[in-house]
Design a protein around this motif. Structure first.
Motif, PDB file in Angstrom:
ATOM      1  N   LEU A 116     -92.608   1.819   0.402  1.00  0.00           N
ATOM      2  CA  LEU A 116     -92.903   2.814   1.439  1.00  0.00           C
ATOM      3  C   LEU A 116     -91.798   3.862   1.540  1.00  0.00           C
ATOM      4  CD1 LEU A 116     -94.449   0.656   4.299  1.00  0.00           C
ATOM      5  CD2 LEU A 116     -95.603   2.141   2.669  1.00  0.00           C
ATOM      6  N   VAL A 117     -90.563   3.449   1.317  1.00  0.00           N
ATOM      7  CA  VAL A 117     -89.447   4.402   1.314  1.00  0.00           C
ATOM      8  C   VAL A 117     -89.610   5.371   0.151  1.00  0.00           C
ATOM      9  CG1 VAL A 117     -86.947   4.659   1.072  1.00  0.00           C
ATOM     10  CG2 VAL A 117     -87.875   2.802   2.459  1.00  0.00           C
ATOM     11  N   THR A 118     -89.953   4.837  -1.005  1.00  0.00           N
ATOM     12  CA  THR A 118     -90.161   5.673  -2.183  1.00  0.00           C
ATOM     13  C   THR A 118     -91.310   6.648  -1.952  1.00  0.00           C
ATOM     14  OG1 THR A 118     -89.332   3.899  -3.585  1.00  0.00           O
ATOM     15  CG2 THR A 118     -90.598   5.621  -4.669  1.00  0.00           C
ATOM     16  N   ASP A 119     -92.392   6.172  -1.341  1.00  0.00           N
ATOM     17  CA  ASP A 119     -93.526   7.050  -1.030  1.00  0.00           C
ATOM     18  C   ASP A 119     -93.119   8.158  -0.064  1.00  0.00           C
ATOM     19  OD1 ASP A 119     -95.116   5.516  -2.649  1.00  0.00           O
ATOM     20  OD2 ASP A 119     -96.136   4.469  -1.003  1.00  0.00           O
ATOM     21  N   ALA A 120     -92.367   7.809   0.972  1.00  0.00           N
ATOM     22  CA  ALA A 120     -91.943   8.806   1.960  1.00  0.00           C
ATOM     23  C   ALA A 120     -91.062   9.870   1.308  1.00  0.00           C
ATOM     24  CB  ALA A 120     -91.197   8.132   3.106  1.00  0.00           C
ATOM     25  N   LEU A 121     -90.117   9.434   0.467  1.00  0.00           N
ATOM     26  CA  LEU A 121     -89.262  10.392  -0.227  1.00  0.00           C
ATOM     27  C   LEU A 121     -90.068  11.238  -1.218  1.00  0.00           C
ATOM     28  CD1 LEU A 121     -86.106   8.192  -0.810  1.00  0.00           C
ATOM     29  CD2 LEU A 121     -86.260  10.228   0.616  1.00  0.00           C
ATOM     30  N   GLY A 122     -91.065  10.640  -1.861  1.00  0.00           N
ATOM     31  CA  GLY A 122     -91.929  11.379  -2.781  1.00  0.00           C
ATOM     32  C   GLY A 122     -92.752  12.437  -2.050  1.00  0.00           C
ATOM     33  N   ASN A 123     -93.308  12.064  -0.886  1.00  0.00           N
ATOM     34  CA  ASN A 123     -94.067  13.033  -0.085  1.00  0.00           C
ATOM     35  C   ASN A 123     -93.171  14.177   0.362  1.00  0.00           C
ATOM     36  OD1 ASN A 123     -96.318  11.437  -0.338  1.00  0.00           O
ATOM     37  ND2 ASN A 123     -96.120  10.505   1.681  1.00  0.00           N
ATOM     38  N   GLU A 124     -91.964  13.844   0.746  1.00  0.00           N
ATOM     39  CA  GLU A 124     -91.016  14.873   1.173  1.00  0.00           C
ATOM     40  C   GLU A 124     -90.688  15.810   0.017  1.00  0.00           C
ATOM     41  OE1 GLU A 124     -86.731  14.938   3.381  1.00  0.00           O
ATOM     42  OE2 GLU A 124     -86.920  13.768   1.532  1.00  0.00           O
ATOM     43  N   ALA A 125     -90.487  15.255  -1.162  1.00  0.00           N
ATOM     44  CA  ALA A 125     -90.165  16.063  -2.340  1.00  0.00           C
ATOM     45  C   ALA A 125     -91.330  16.971  -2.713  1.00  0.00           C
ATOM     46  CB  ALA A 125     -89.792  15.165  -3.510  1.00  0.00           C
ATOM     47  N   THR A 126     -92.548  16.452  -2.624  1.00  0.00           N
ATOM     48  CA  THR A 126     -93.733  17.255  -2.928  1.00  0.00           C
ATOM     49  C   THR A 126     -93.860  18.423  -1.962  1.00  0.00           C
ATOM     50  OG1 THR A 126     -94.846  15.282  -3.760  1.00  0.00           O
ATOM     51  CG2 THR A 126     -96.232  17.173  -3.221  1.00  0.00           C
ATOM     52  N   THR A 127     -93.682  18.151  -0.687  1.00  0.00           N
ATOM     53  CA  THR A 127     -93.760  19.200   0.327  1.00  0.00           C
ATOM     54  C   THR A 127     -92.668  20.235   0.117  1.00  0.00           C
ATOM     55  OG1 THR A 127     -94.643  17.603   1.896  1.00  0.00           O
ATOM     56  CG2 THR A 127     -93.785  19.643   2.802  1.00  0.00           C
ATOM     57  N   ALA A 128     -91.474  19.789  -0.177  1.00  0.00           N
ATOM     58  CA  ALA A 128     -90.352  20.706  -0.378  1.00  0.00           C
ATOM     59  C   ALA A 128     -90.550  21.541  -1.638  1.00  0.00           C
ATOM     60  CB  ALA A 128     -89.050  19.927  -0.464  1.00  0.00           C
ATOM     61  N   GLU A 129     -91.131  20.927  -2.660  1.00  0.00           N
ATOM     62  CA  GLU A 129     -91.382  21.656  -3.903  1.00  0.00           C
ATOM     63  C   GLU A 129     -92.390  22.781  -3.666  1.00  0.00           C
ATOM     64  OE1 GLU A 129     -93.481  20.287  -7.891  1.00  0.00           O
ATOM     65  OE2 GLU A 129     -91.591  19.224  -7.540  1.00  0.00           O
ATOM     66  N   GLU A 130     -93.409  22.494  -2.862  1.00  0.00           N
ATOM     67  CA  GLU A 130     -94.405  23.520  -2.531  1.00  0.00           C
ATOM     68  C   GLU A 130     -93.775  24.654  -1.730  1.00  0.00           C
ATOM     69  OE1 GLU A 130     -97.385  21.365  -0.448  1.00  0.00           O
ATOM     70  OE2 GLU A 130     -98.159  20.377  -2.242  1.00  0.00           O
ATOM     71  N   ASP A 131     -92.857  24.293  -0.839  1.00  0.00           N
ATOM     72  CA  ASP A 131     -92.200  25.291   0.013  1.00  0.00           C
ATOM     73  C   ASP A 131     -91.029  25.966  -0.692  1.00  0.00           C
ATOM     74  OD1 ASP A 131     -93.990  24.506   1.927  1.00  0.00           O
ATOM     75  OD2 ASP A 131     -92.559  23.278   3.038  1.00  0.00           O
ATOM     76  N   GLY A 132     -90.569  25.382  -1.802  1.00  0.00           N
ATOM     77  CA  GLY A 132     -89.427  25.936  -2.524  1.00  0.00           C
ATOM     78  C   GLY A 132     -88.097  25.694  -1.823  1.00  0.00           C
ATOM     79  N   VAL A 133     -87.999  24.580  -1.087  1.00  0.00           N
ATOM     80  CA  VAL A 133     -86.791  24.264  -0.334  1.00  0.00           C
ATOM     81  C   VAL A 133     -86.059  23.100  -1.009  1.00  0.00           C
ATOM     82  CG1 VAL A 133     -85.942  23.479   1.902  1.00  0.00           C
ATOM     83  CG2 VAL A 133     -87.928  24.965   1.801  1.00  0.00           C
ATOM     84  N   PRO A 134     -84.777  23.284  -1.389  1.00  0.00           N
ATOM     85  CA  PRO A 134     -84.017  22.162  -1.961  1.00  0.00           C
ATOM     86  C   PRO A 134     -83.579  21.192  -0.856  1.00  0.00           C
ATOM     87  CG  PRO A 134     -82.682  24.151  -1.916  1.00  0.00           C
ATOM     88  CD  PRO A 134     -84.041  24.531  -1.402  1.00  0.00           C
ATOM     89  N   ILE A 135     -84.161  20.015  -0.856  1.00  0.00           N
ATOM     90  CA  ILE A 135     -83.956  19.044   0.227  1.00  0.00           C
ATOM     91  C   ILE A 135     -82.506  18.589   0.326  1.00  0.00           C
ATOM     92  CG2 ILE A 135     -84.594  16.770   1.069  1.00  0.00           C
ATOM     93  CD1 ILE A 135     -87.234  17.154  -0.413  1.00  0.00           C
ATOM     94  N   GLU A 136     -81.948  18.130  -0.790  1.00  0.00           N
ATOM     95  CA  GLU A 136     -80.578  17.612  -0.759  1.00  0.00           C
ATOM     96  C   GLU A 136     -79.595  18.693  -0.320  1.00  0.00           C
ATOM     97  OE1 GLU A 136     -79.019  14.392  -1.500  1.00  0.00           O
ATOM     98  OE2 GLU A 136     -81.078  13.855  -1.072  1.00  0.00           O
TER      99      GLU A 136
END
Length: 189
Positions: A116-136
């Motif tokens: 579930l942690v991996t899924d949450a981080l994956g969803n966050e990465a997908t959303t950030a990729e669409e928005d063009g925002v570097p999460i880290e």
């Protein structure tokens, strides 16, 4: 009991027995106040059962099935959802400037399953990729700002504190390259 007799453990009635209704009340009271994972709710219920059993001189293991049934009812009712908890906690940690490593560790400490942690981080990465925002990078900025590192430090202390600031960011789980880029930035961004 006389009016002048002090109130002690010996002259106080033992607490009522552990019942399904008691456990449900404890679970609802806890979930009303806090967002929780399944493991957190289970730990709270077990702790309350152990306390009550110690005062009643009973064996807490006898109530394990009641605890599991109460947790299962809370999950079935939608009061506890590890996925929803992971998403909310992830957002909160990111706002505070937590790196992915720290997020994984903190969610694991709360009892959220690794997948579930991996899924949450994956969803966050997908959303950030669409928005063009570097999460880290955003998290590193938030962390440095909160701790007053790099560009948020007083200008006269910036140079002598550079290595210390990078070390603080590395301990927070950020890579050396990202930490040095944030600390060496000219101005607050």
């Amino acid at each position: 009991m006389a009016d002048d007799e002090p109130l002690t453990r010996r002259n106080v009635a033992p607490p009522k027995p552990v019942t399904p209704a008691y456990l449900e009340r404890v679970a609802l009271d806890y979930l009303e106040r806090y967002s929780a994972s399944v493991a957190m709710l289970r730990a709270v219920l077990l702790r309350r059962v152990k306390t009550r059993c110690r005062l009643r001189r009973e064996e807490p293991g006898a109530f394990a099935d009641l605890v599991e049934a109460t947790v299962a009812r809370a999950v079935a009712a939608g009061l506890v959802d590890d996925s929803r908890f992971a998403q909310a906690r992830l957002a909160s940690l990111r706002r505070r400037g937590a790196s992915s490593r720290i997020v994984r560790a903190k969610l694991a400490a709360k009892g959220v399953p690794r997948d579930l942690v991996t899924d949450a981080l994956g969803n966050e990465a997908t959303t950030a990729e669409e928005d063009g925002v570097p999460i880290e990078e955003e998290a590193a900025h938030a962390y440095a700002k909160r701790r007053r590192l790099g560009p948020w430090r007083r200008p006269d202390l910036r140079g002598p504190s550079r290595d210390r600031d990078i070390a603080a960011m590395a301990r927070a789980g950020f890579s050396y390259s990202l930490a040095s880029r944030i600390v060496d930035a000219e101005t607050e961004e």
